[in-house]
Design an enzyme around this catalytic site. Structure first.
Site, PDB file in Angstrom:
ATOM      1  N   ASP A   1       0.799  -1.230   0.000  1.00 48.53           N
ATOM      2  CA  ASP A   1       0.000   0.000   0.000  1.00 48.53           C
ATOM      3  C   ASP A   1       0.834   1.284   0.000  1.00 48.53           C
ATOM      4  OD1 ASP A   1      -2.248  -1.549   0.053  1.00 48.53           O
ATOM      5  OD2 ASP A   1      -2.478  -1.466   2.223  1.00 48.53           O
TER       6      ASP A   1
ATOM      7  N   HIS B   1      27.540   5.053 -10.172  1.00 55.55           N
ATOM      8  CA  HIS B   1      26.186   5.253  -9.642  1.00 55.55           C
ATOM      9  C   HIS B   1      26.012   4.577  -8.292  1.00 55.55           C
ATOM     10  CE1 HIS B   1      24.744   6.076 -14.005  1.00 55.55           C
ATOM     11  NE2 HIS B   1      25.291   7.129 -13.450  1.00 55.55           N
TER      12      HIS B   1
ATOM     13  N   ASP C   1      28.154  13.111  -4.783  1.00 58.29           N
ATOM     14  CA  ASP C   1      27.434  13.657  -5.934  1.00 58.29           C
ATOM     15  C   ASP C   1      26.001  13.850  -5.470  1.00 58.29           C
ATOM     16  OD1 ASP C   1      26.080  14.150  -8.311  1.00 58.29           O
ATOM     17  OD2 ASP C   1      27.167  12.639  -9.463  1.00 58.29           O
TER      18      ASP C   1
ATOM     19  N   ASP D   1      23.171  19.647  -9.627  1.00 63.53           N
ATOM     20  CA  ASP D   1      23.922  18.392  -9.752  1.00 63.53           C
ATOM     21  C   ASP D   1      25.389  18.729  -9.513  1.00 63.53           C
ATOM     22  OD1 ASP D   1      24.876  15.901 -10.426  1.00 63.53           O
ATOM     23  OD2 ASP D   1      24.362  16.032 -12.559  1.00 63.53           O
TER      24      ASP D   1
ATOM     25  N   HIS E   1      32.959   8.180 -18.652  1.00 60.68           N
ATOM     26  CA  HIS E   1      31.704   8.896 -18.931  1.00 60.68           C
ATOM     27  C   HIS E   1      31.985  10.217 -19.641  1.00 60.68           C
ATOM     28  CE1 HIS E   1      32.332  11.713 -15.542  1.00 60.68           C
ATOM     29  NE2 HIS E   1      32.665  10.677 -14.804  1.00 60.68           N
TER      30      HIS E   1
ATOM     31  N   HIS F   1      26.124  17.111 -19.265  1.00 60.79           N
ATOM     32  CA  HIS F   1      24.782  16.886 -19.825  1.00 60.79           C
ATOM     33  C   HIS F   1      23.969  18.143 -19.566  1.00 60.79           C
ATOM     34  CE1 HIS F   1      23.619  16.217 -15.604  1.00 60.79           C
ATOM     35  NE2 HIS F   1      24.697  15.450 -15.508  1.00 60.79           N
TER      36      HIS F   1
ATOM     37  N   HIS G   1      19.257  14.924 -15.783  1.00 55.32           N
ATOM     38  CA  HIS G   1      19.746  14.724 -17.151  1.00 55.32           C
ATOM     39  C   HIS G   1      18.632  15.274 -18.037  1.00 55.32           C
ATOM     40  CE1 HIS G   1      22.681  11.245 -16.006  1.00 55.32           C
ATOM     41  NE2 HIS G   1      22.972  12.373 -15.436  1.00 55.32           N
TER      42      HIS G   1
ATOM     43  N   GLU H   1      31.722  17.890 -15.591  1.00 51.35           N
ATOM     44  CA  GLU H   1      32.021  16.930 -14.535  1.00 51.35           C
ATOM     45  C   GLU H   1      33.067  15.874 -14.906  1.00 51.35           C
ATOM     46  OE1 GLU H   1      28.782  14.041 -13.880  1.00 51.35           O
ATOM     47  OE2 GLU H   1      27.531  15.295 -15.170  1.00 51.35           O
TER      48      GLU H   1
ATOM     49  N   TYR I   1      38.912   7.557 -12.206  1.00 52.06           N
ATOM     50  CA  TYR I   1      38.525   6.473 -11.302  1.00 52.06           C
ATOM     51  C   TYR I   1      39.522   5.336 -11.491  1.00 52.06           C
ATOM     52  CZ  TYR I   1      34.401   9.340 -12.105  1.00 52.06           C
ATOM     53  OH  TYR I   1      33.554  10.415 -12.261  1.00 52.06           O
TER      54      TYR I   1
ATOM     55  N   ARG J   1      35.669  12.944  -8.873  1.00 54.80           N
ATOM     56  CA  ARG J   1      34.877  13.696  -9.863  1.00 54.80           C
ATOM     57  C   ARG J   1      34.658  15.087  -9.287  1.00 54.80           C
ATOM     58  NH1 ARG J   1      31.290  10.281 -10.713  1.00 54.80           N
ATOM     59  NH2 ARG J   1      29.516  10.878  -9.433  1.00 54.80           N
TER      60      ARG J   1
ATOM     61  N   GLU K   1      32.196  18.303 -10.190  1.00 48.47           N
ATOM     62  CA  GLU K   1      31.053  18.641 -11.058  1.00 48.47           C
ATOM     63  C   GLU K   1      30.417  19.955 -10.656  1.00 48.47           C
ATOM     64  OE1 GLU K   1      27.728  15.853 -10.823  1.00 48.47           O
ATOM     65  OE2 GLU K   1      26.993  16.561 -12.762  1.00 48.47           O
TER      66      GLU K   1
HETATM   67  N1  GLY Z   1      24.303  12.815 -10.727  1.00 50.32           N
HETATM   68  C1  GLY Z   1      24.360  12.199 -11.972  1.00 50.32           C
HETATM   69  C2  GLY Z   1      25.279  12.880 -12.873  1.00 50.32           C
HETATM   70  O1  GLY Z   1      26.205  13.504 -12.422  1.00 50.32           O
HETATM   71  O2  GLY Z   1      25.110  12.890 -14.054  1.00 50.32           O
HETATM   72 MN    MN Z   2      26.213  14.390 -10.548  1.00 53.11          MN
HETATM   73 MN    MN Z   3      25.834  15.209 -13.730  1.00 56.72          MN
END
Ligand code: GLY
Ligand code: MN
Ligand code: MN
Length: 451
Positions: free
Chosen positions: A36, A240, A257, A268, A347, A351, A358, A381, A385, A403, A405
């Protein structure tokens, strides 16, 4: 966000659809977590962008040129009994009075009413394939209209995705959208600073996440824009990572992040810093490479540059840095061409960001990377790694995940870094972690936070 902004958007979109068209945009369905219990409801961004309407079980219909009103909302009727259980509803009157649509009908009556609105239209703007339940009903409505062909009623012959028009609008942020994004970024930057100040060995990653969430909500952001990534040591090498349940270890790095959502708009931000407040030699060396790559990418964010320019700039600096540190060997041009950096940088450098972290918007036009233009907002970003067991890489570099960003608005003359409020220079991070009081939100805006 001012309600007028939503009707302005509809007014802008309607003529682009053209007469002879009808657009159908459903609200997001609620999603079940278990039995529920539902997940926190988040409106569909396209639907919300055009309505500001926060309830589920609703469908916006846009009909350019319709004399009785061009914006029609199907939604739940007021129902005092149901509202005692499940919360308030705007109802039909509220839809018109508070959300400014021209007309509102009960969602329960959509099967009777919608086929009539589709009669003699040439095309339907509808994202077929995105809402399984509604797809079936759309086919049913179309059949209803076709049945009337002998009475001289014409059924739409074209189904067109609305995304091209709508997402191009969403890509260019208005003044009030930029204000909301600045607010989200500012609050998120404060939360990252606070996490740096709170961090110490022995805490669990989720305790740092709690600090961040506390700051988001205390500052008027009801939700995070996405699940926070709080990864110590080896967990920082998992892009992730969201378990956030490990203990923080003296001598390791912590990668966070996390971004808040303010009035439906995301921030972000990623920062990486030492759990004990002081970078060791290897961490610092790699960190400086990523930071230099980020500065180079940021410098490439300006009108007229291609979408890919910041990525190319970052890749160049990262590869150069990996050669200098002995992690890669070869000539720069060849290593870039062979994408030798990819085991350590897998990566892209950014974005679009907006209502969705995103965000929507094409990255290429006519097969070419599109040019950056004022009003676009994007992330920058870069990262490195070095997972444990990385072949040919000395052990002293293992388990370092970094990272950095930030969120950038493209301006007429270049860019503005919206998330500049949190340090990223080694010396500034170490200074903040060595002293400093907890940063209090400089502007509380609880009342304003909506989605
Ligand atoms: N937080 C996801 C990215 O940095 O794209
Ligand atoms: Mn991010
Ligand atoms: Mn991002």
């Amino acid at each position: 966000m001012n309600r007028k902004e939503f009707s302005k958007r509809r007014t802008h979109l309607l003529p682009l659809l053209g007469e002879g068209s009808i657009a159908v945009l459903p609200a997001a369905p609620p999603t079940v977590r278990n039995r529920d219990v539902e997940h926190v409801y988040r409106p569909d961004s396209d639907f919300y962008y055009l309505t500001g309407f926060p309830e589920p079980e609703a469908v916006l219909v846009l009909i350019p040129g319709r004399k009785q009103g061009q914006s029609v909302l199907f939604c739940r009727e007021s129902d005092p009994l149901m509202e005692v259980w499940n919360g308030r509803r705007a109802g039909l009157d509220g839809a018109v009075e508070q959300f400014g649509v021209d007309d509102a009908f009960p969602i329960a009556d959509i099967d009777e009413i919608l086929p009539g609105l589709m009669e003699n239209k040439e095309r339907v703007f509808y994202a077929m394939g995105s809402h399984r339940d509604l797809d079936q009903r759309m086919i049913g409505w179309l059949k209803e209209v076709r049945k009337k062909s002998r009475q001289g009623v014409q059924a739409p012959g074209e189904f067109v995705s609305l995304e091209h028009l709508l997402h191009e609008m969403r890509l260019f942020k208005s003044k009030s959208e930029i204000e909301a994004m600045k607010q989200a970024a500012r609050i998120s930057a404060e939360a990252h600073s606070r996490a740096m100040q709170r961090c110490r060995p022995g805490l669990y990653e989720y305790q740092i996440e709690a600090e961040i969430m506390h700051h988001f909500m205390d500052s008027g952001c009801r939700h995070a824009a996405y699940p926070s990534i709080v990864g110590g040591g080896a967990n920082g090498c998992i892009l992730h990572y969201t378990e956030n349940d490990a203990q923080l270890v003296d001598g390791e790095l912590l990668l966070i992040d996390a971004g808040a959502e303010f009035e439906g708009y995301a921030a972000d931000i990623t920062r990486t810093f030492p759990v004990n407040g002081v970078f060791n030699a290897e961490q610092r060396a790699l960190y400086e490479v990523v930071l230099e790559a980020q500065y180079a990418a940021i410098a490439a964010v300006k009108p007229g540059n291609h979408w890919n320019d910041p990525h190319d700039a970052a890749v160049k600096v990262l590869t150069k840095g990996l050669i200098k540190l002995g992690i890669l060997s070869g000539t720069l041009a060849k290593l870039i061409k062979e994408e030798a950096y990819r085991p350590f940088y897998m990566h892209r450098t950014g974005h679009w960001i907006g209502m969705d972290v995103h965000d929507v918007g094409e990255y290429k036009l006519g097969g070419q990377w599109r040019l950056l233009e004022p009003g676009m907002v994007l992330t920058v970003e870069p990262g490195l790694y070095i997972a444990a067991g990385s072949k040919g890489v000395d052990k002293r570099w293992w388990n370092i995940g970094i990272r950095i960003e930030d969120d950038l608005l493209v301006t007429r003359t270049g860019h503005e870094v919206l998330s500049a409020g949190v340090p990223k220079e080694v010396a500034d991070i170490e200074a903040l972690m060595a002293g400093g009081d907890v940063i209090q939100p400089s502007q509380r805006a609880r009342d304003k936070a909506r989605v």
